[in-house]
Scaffold this motif. Structure first.
Motif, PDB file in Angstrom:
ATOM      1  N   VAL A 234       0.853  -1.187   0.000  1.00 42.12           N
ATOM      2  CA  VAL A 234       0.000   0.000   0.000  1.00 42.12           C
ATOM      3  C   VAL A 234       0.893   1.243   0.000  1.00 42.12           C
ATOM      4  CG1 VAL A 234      -1.830   1.252   1.202  1.00 42.12           C
ATOM      5  CG2 VAL A 234      -1.791  -1.254   1.240  1.00 42.12           C
ATOM      6  N   HIS A 235       0.754   2.059  -1.074  1.00 44.46           N
ATOM      7  CA  HIS A 235       1.490   3.331  -1.163  1.00 44.46           C
ATOM      8  C   HIS A 235       0.561   4.456  -0.730  1.00 44.46           C
ATOM      9  CE1 HIS A 235       4.684   1.320  -3.451  1.00 44.46           C
ATOM     10  NE2 HIS A 235       3.711   0.737  -4.125  1.00 44.46           N
ATOM     11  N   ILE A 236       0.982   5.219   0.258  1.00 45.90           N
ATOM     12  CA  ILE A 236       0.149   6.284   0.810  1.00 45.90           C
ATOM     13  C   ILE A 236       0.744   7.644   0.475  1.00 45.90           C
ATOM     14  CG2 ILE A 236      -0.668   7.346   2.955  1.00 45.90           C
ATOM     15  CD1 ILE A 236      -0.953   4.600   4.135  1.00 45.90           C
ATOM     16  N   VAL A 237      -0.118   8.550   0.020  1.00 48.03           N
ATOM     17  CA  VAL A 237       0.256   9.956  -0.183  1.00 48.03           C
ATOM     18  C   VAL A 237      -0.495  10.760   0.873  1.00 48.03           C
ATOM     19  CG1 VAL A 237       0.251  11.920  -1.749  1.00 48.03           C
ATOM     20  CG2 VAL A 237       0.628   9.618  -2.638  1.00 48.03           C
ATOM     21  N   GLU A 238       0.253  11.387   1.751  1.00 49.26           N
ATOM     22  CA  GLU A 238      -0.361  12.101   2.868  1.00 49.26           C
ATOM     23  C   GLU A 238      -0.566  13.584   2.546  1.00 49.26           C
ATOM     24  OE1 GLU A 238       1.091   9.677   6.823  1.00 49.26           O
ATOM     25  OE2 GLU A 238       2.366  11.302   6.087  1.00 49.26           O
ATOM     26  N   ARG A 239      -1.462  14.169   3.311  1.00 44.93           N
ATOM     27  CA  ARG A 239      -1.645  15.615   3.246  1.00 44.93           C
ATOM     28  C   ARG A 239      -0.424  16.292   3.890  1.00 44.93           C
ATOM     29  NH1 ARG A 239      -7.214  16.545   2.317  1.00 44.93           N
ATOM     30  NH2 ARG A 239      -8.494  14.686   2.737  1.00 44.93           N
ATOM     31  N   GLN A 240      -0.095  17.459   3.369  1.00 41.87           N
ATOM     32  CA  GLN A 240       1.079  18.161   3.876  1.00 41.87           C
ATOM     33  C   GLN A 240       0.668  19.283   4.827  1.00 41.87           C
ATOM     34  OE1 GLN A 240       4.241  17.233   3.397  1.00 41.87           O
ATOM     35  NE2 GLN A 240       3.386  15.491   2.256  1.00 41.87           N
ATOM     36  N   PRO A 241       1.127  19.237   6.070  1.00 43.87           N
ATOM     37  CA  PRO A 241       0.822  20.330   7.000  1.00 43.87           C
ATOM     38  C   PRO A 241       1.648  21.576   6.649  1.00 43.87           C
ATOM     39  CG  PRO A 241       2.279  18.755   8.040  1.00 43.87           C
ATOM     40  CD  PRO A 241       1.911  18.172   6.706  1.00 43.87           C
ATOM     41  N   VAL A 242       1.050  22.733   6.825  1.00 42.70           N
ATOM     42  CA  VAL A 242       1.734  23.990   6.464  1.00 42.70           C
ATOM     43  C   VAL A 242       1.813  24.941   7.651  1.00 42.70           C
ATOM     44  CG1 VAL A 242       1.142  23.856   4.027  1.00 42.70           C
ATOM     45  CG2 VAL A 242      -0.424  25.002   5.608  1.00 42.70           C
ATOM     46  N   VAL A 288      -7.175  31.669   4.739  1.00 45.35           N
ATOM     47  CA  VAL A 288      -7.051  31.123   3.390  1.00 45.35           C
ATOM     48  C   VAL A 288      -5.881  31.779   2.659  1.00 45.35           C
ATOM     49  CG1 VAL A 288      -8.194  30.933   1.160  1.00 45.35           C
ATOM     50  CG2 VAL A 288      -9.493  30.525   3.261  1.00 45.35           C
ATOM     51  N   ALA A 289      -5.706  33.098   2.808  1.00 45.56           N
ATOM     52  CA  ALA A 289      -4.595  33.786   2.138  1.00 45.56           C
ATOM     53  C   ALA A 289      -3.253  33.324   2.701  1.00 45.56           C
ATOM     54  CB  ALA A 289      -4.749  35.299   2.302  1.00 45.56           C
ATOM     55  N   ILE A 290      -3.157  33.159   4.032  1.00 48.69           N
ATOM     56  CA  ILE A 290      -1.889  32.745   4.641  1.00 48.69           C
ATOM     57  C   ILE A 290      -1.515  31.328   4.217  1.00 48.69           C
ATOM     58  CG2 ILE A 290      -0.764  32.219   6.838  1.00 48.69           C
ATOM     59  CD1 ILE A 290      -2.407  34.493   8.075  1.00 48.69           C
ATOM     60  N   THR A 291      -2.464  30.389   4.307  1.00 47.05           N
ATOM     61  CA  THR A 291      -2.153  28.999   3.953  1.00 47.05           C
ATOM     62  C   THR A 291      -1.860  28.848   2.459  1.00 47.05           C
ATOM     63  OG1 THR A 291      -4.533  28.568   3.749  1.00 47.05           O
ATOM     64  CG2 THR A 291      -3.480  28.031   5.861  1.00 47.05           C
ATOM     65  N   ALA A 292      -2.462  29.685   1.595  1.00 41.08           N
ATOM     66  CA  ALA A 292      -2.140  29.641   0.163  1.00 41.08           C
ATOM     67  C   ALA A 292      -0.686  30.047  -0.066  1.00 41.08           C
ATOM     68  CB  ALA A 292      -3.077  30.554  -0.613  1.00 41.08           C
ATOM     69  N   VAL A 293      -0.179  30.995   0.733  1.00 42.27           N
ATOM     70  CA  VAL A 293       1.229  31.391   0.619  1.00 42.27           C
ATOM     71  C   VAL A 293       2.142  30.295   1.152  1.00 42.27           C
ATOM     72  CG1 VAL A 293       2.973  33.017   1.480  1.00 42.27           C
ATOM     73  CG2 VAL A 293       0.727  33.850   0.718  1.00 42.27           C
ATOM     74  N   LEU A 294       1.805  29.734   2.311  1.00 40.40           N
ATOM     75  CA  LEU A 294       2.659  28.719   2.917  1.00 40.40           C
ATOM     76  C   LEU A 294       2.715  27.439   2.070  1.00 40.40           C
ATOM     77  CD1 LEU A 294       1.544  29.097   6.653  1.00 40.40           C
ATOM     78  CD2 LEU A 294       3.552  30.098   5.532  1.00 40.40           C
ATOM     79  N   ALA A 295       1.661  27.151   1.304  1.00 38.12           N
ATOM     80  CA  ALA A 295       1.615  25.920   0.525  1.00 38.12           C
ATOM     81  C   ALA A 295       2.607  25.921  -0.624  1.00 38.12           C
ATOM     82  CB  ALA A 295       0.205  25.704  -0.013  1.00 38.12           C
ATOM     83  N   VAL A 296       3.035  27.098  -1.114  1.00 40.20           N
ATOM     84  CA  VAL A 296       3.954  27.155  -2.263  1.00 40.20           C
ATOM     85  C   VAL A 296       5.399  27.298  -1.834  1.00 40.20           C
ATOM     86  CG1 VAL A 296       2.163  28.127  -3.745  1.00 40.20           C
ATOM     87  CG2 VAL A 296       3.724  29.663  -2.501  1.00 40.20           C
ATOM     88  N   LEU A 297       5.660  27.467  -0.550  1.00 36.26           N
ATOM     89  CA  LEU A 297       7.024  27.633  -0.095  1.00 36.26           C
ATOM     90  C   LEU A 297       7.755  26.295  -0.094  1.00 36.26           C
ATOM     91  CD1 LEU A 297       6.544  30.105   2.905  1.00 36.26           C
ATOM     92  CD2 LEU A 297       7.382  30.630   0.601  1.00 36.26           C
ATOM     93  N   SER A 332      -1.197  36.830  -5.010  1.00 34.45           N
ATOM     94  CA  SER A 332      -0.957  36.705  -6.451  1.00 34.45           C
ATOM     95  C   SER A 332       0.517  36.410  -6.698  1.00 34.45           C
ATOM     96  CB  SER A 332      -1.371  37.993  -7.181  1.00 34.45           C
ATOM     97  OG  SER A 332      -0.581  39.092  -6.762  1.00 34.45           O
ATOM     98  N   GLN A 333       0.809  35.717  -7.777  1.00 35.41           N
ATOM     99  CA  GLN A 333       2.178  35.355  -8.185  1.00 35.41           C
ATOM    100  C   GLN A 333       2.932  34.656  -7.052  1.00 35.41           C
ATOM    101  OE1 GLN A 333       3.482  39.376  -9.486  1.00 35.41           O
ATOM    102  NE2 GLN A 333       3.513  38.540 -11.576  1.00 35.41           N
ATOM    103  N   ASN A 334       2.256  33.782  -6.373  1.00 36.66           N
ATOM    104  CA  ASN A 334       2.860  33.116  -5.227  1.00 36.66           C
ATOM    105  C   ASN A 334       4.080  32.295  -5.613  1.00 36.66           C
ATOM    106  OD1 ASN A 334       1.134  34.130  -3.301  1.00 36.66           O
ATOM    107  ND2 ASN A 334      -0.292  32.402  -3.397  1.00 36.66           N
ATOM    108  N   GLU A 335       4.046  31.595  -6.741  1.00 34.44           N
ATOM    109  CA  GLU A 335       5.190  30.771  -7.128  1.00 34.44           C
ATOM    110  C   GLU A 335       6.427  31.631  -7.401  1.00 34.44           C
ATOM    111  OE1 GLU A 335       2.221  30.588  -8.376  1.00 34.44           O
ATOM    112  OE2 GLU A 335       1.463  28.614  -7.808  1.00 34.44           O
ATOM    113  N   LEU A 336       6.238  32.737  -8.099  1.00 35.58           N
ATOM    114  CA  LEU A 336       7.375  33.610  -8.405  1.00 35.58           C
ATOM    115  C   LEU A 336       7.922  34.251  -7.133  1.00 35.58           C
ATOM    116  CD1 LEU A 336       9.132  34.739 -10.652  1.00 35.58           C
ATOM    117  CD2 LEU A 336       7.478  36.605 -10.930  1.00 35.58           C
TER     118      LEU A 336
END
Length: 376
Positions: A234-242, A288-297, A332-336
């Protein structure tokens, strides 16, 4: 056999009951009024005639004169005789009896002895000296028959093998191996998958395993791999805490969607930033804005953060473990922005040139305009 004879003219013919072409019924004068016509009961006896036919003769009747003899008309195989009758006394009625038609010589010669008109469908193979020819099946039909036979045999064998594989106790599941789990405990996962023990391995599919593990919040997706005869991987992909949220005397790990993935009593034990507001902040605009930023770091940057806050969705700020501040701005432009911040944090400053004043240490990283980041 008693026969009743009336005085009306009758058209008598032998053979088929078809009308005679070209024959017109002669006019018969109306009889004079008379009382009931006498009827004589006679016996009809077939008598052979001179021309090879037979006739039915009524005894006691006078033979008609030549002018009054029966007029005959032959059409095809039927012979029709018209008998004019007089009012005086009964008359003899001559009816030619049908004779069997003679078969053509060639046709009669072909029929075996003992067969006659009654034998409508004689068996050719019963004739003496007859030879029965056997025509072989065409080659393409034989090939087609062989092909269908082989395909049917293969299909039956495959069906048998599949049935044995699906229901055979030799493939009963005994060992479950799990990988990819960090947040979810191994014992918890194995206890959740316990209903699969003893089930034939071919009957264990991915949807069944995923449904069982859906009760664990840490598991995002699952893939399975069967390893016969009795092992399932069984291969498990877990949620990532931020981030961490303060909840009483413990800290809860959450993913970008606010799903609680675990808890700890020591904040320093988990390298994640703390979000103000506790569990009540989940679902809010700032959250929602904070976690969207932390998710791309990237993990190298996320592990250096101590705190994350936002006065509004367009004013997100991050605090590093060394006290430095990151001005992020909106989401906006979180990845960059994440790439610009990673470059600023991991690129050492050039040394100060001799005779030049020492540069002041950087306390602020402004990546709100990611193409022109600023340090202060």
């Amino acid at each position: 056999m008693p026969v009743a004879i009336n005085r009306r003219p009758r058209l008598v013919r032998s053979g088929t009951e078809q009308p005679v072409p070209g024959f017109q019924k002669p006019a018969v004068p109306a009889p004079e009024p008379y009382a009931a016509a006498p009827v004589a009961a006679v016996t009809v006896t077939p008598v052979p005639a001179d021309d090879g036919t037979a006739a039915a003769v009524v005894p006691g009747a006078q033979e008609p004169a030549p002018a009054e003899q029966a007029q005959a008309s032959a059409t095809g195989s039927a012979k029709v005789t018209l008998l004019p009758l007089e009012d005086t006394g009964p008359q003899a009625i001559v009816v030619p009896l049908a004779q069997p038609q003679a078969q053509p010589p060639a046709r009669a010669a072909q029929q075996p002895a003992g067969s006659g008109p009654a034998a409508a469908h004689p068996d050719p193979a019963a004739a003496p000296g007859a030879t029965v020819l056997s025509f072989p099946t065409p080659a393409f039909k034989r090939r087609r028959l062989r092909l269908w036979t082989v395909l049917g045999s293969v299909a039956a064998a495959v069906a048998l093998v599949v049935a044995l594989a699906v229901y055979s106790p030799l493939l009963a599941l005994k060992t479950i191996t799990v990988d990819g789990n960090k947040l979810a405990g191994l014992d918890t996962i194995l206890a959740t998958l316990a209903p699969l023990q003893g089930k034939p391995l071919p009957q264990v599919d991915e949807s069944t395993v995923e449904q069982l593990l859906s009760t664990l919040p840490q598991v995002r997706s699952v893939t399975v791999e069967a390893r016969p005869p009795q092992t399932l991987l069984v291969h498990i992909v877990e949620r990532q805490p931020v981030a961490l949220l303060k909840d009483g005397d413990k800290f809860i790990m959450v993913d970008p969607g606010g799903v609680a993935l675990g808890s700890t009593a020591d904040q320093s034990a988990i390298a994640l930033p703390l979000i103000d507001g506790g569990t009540a902040a989940i679902g809010g605009k700032n959250f929602v804005a904070i976690t969207a930023v932390l998710a791309v770091l990237p993990p190298s940057v996320l592990g250096k953060l101590q705190h994350a806050s936002a006065t509004s969705p367009d004013a997100v700020e991050l605090k590093l473990n060394d006290g430095k501040t990151v001005v992020w701005g909106n989401a906006s432009q979180n990845e960059l922005k994440a790439k610009a911040l990673d470059a600023l944090l991991n690129t050492p400053l050039p040394p100060t040139a001799p005779g030049k004043p020492v540069r002041a240490p950087v306390t602020v990283y402004d990546v709100s305009t990611p193409r022109h980041p600023v340090t202060r």
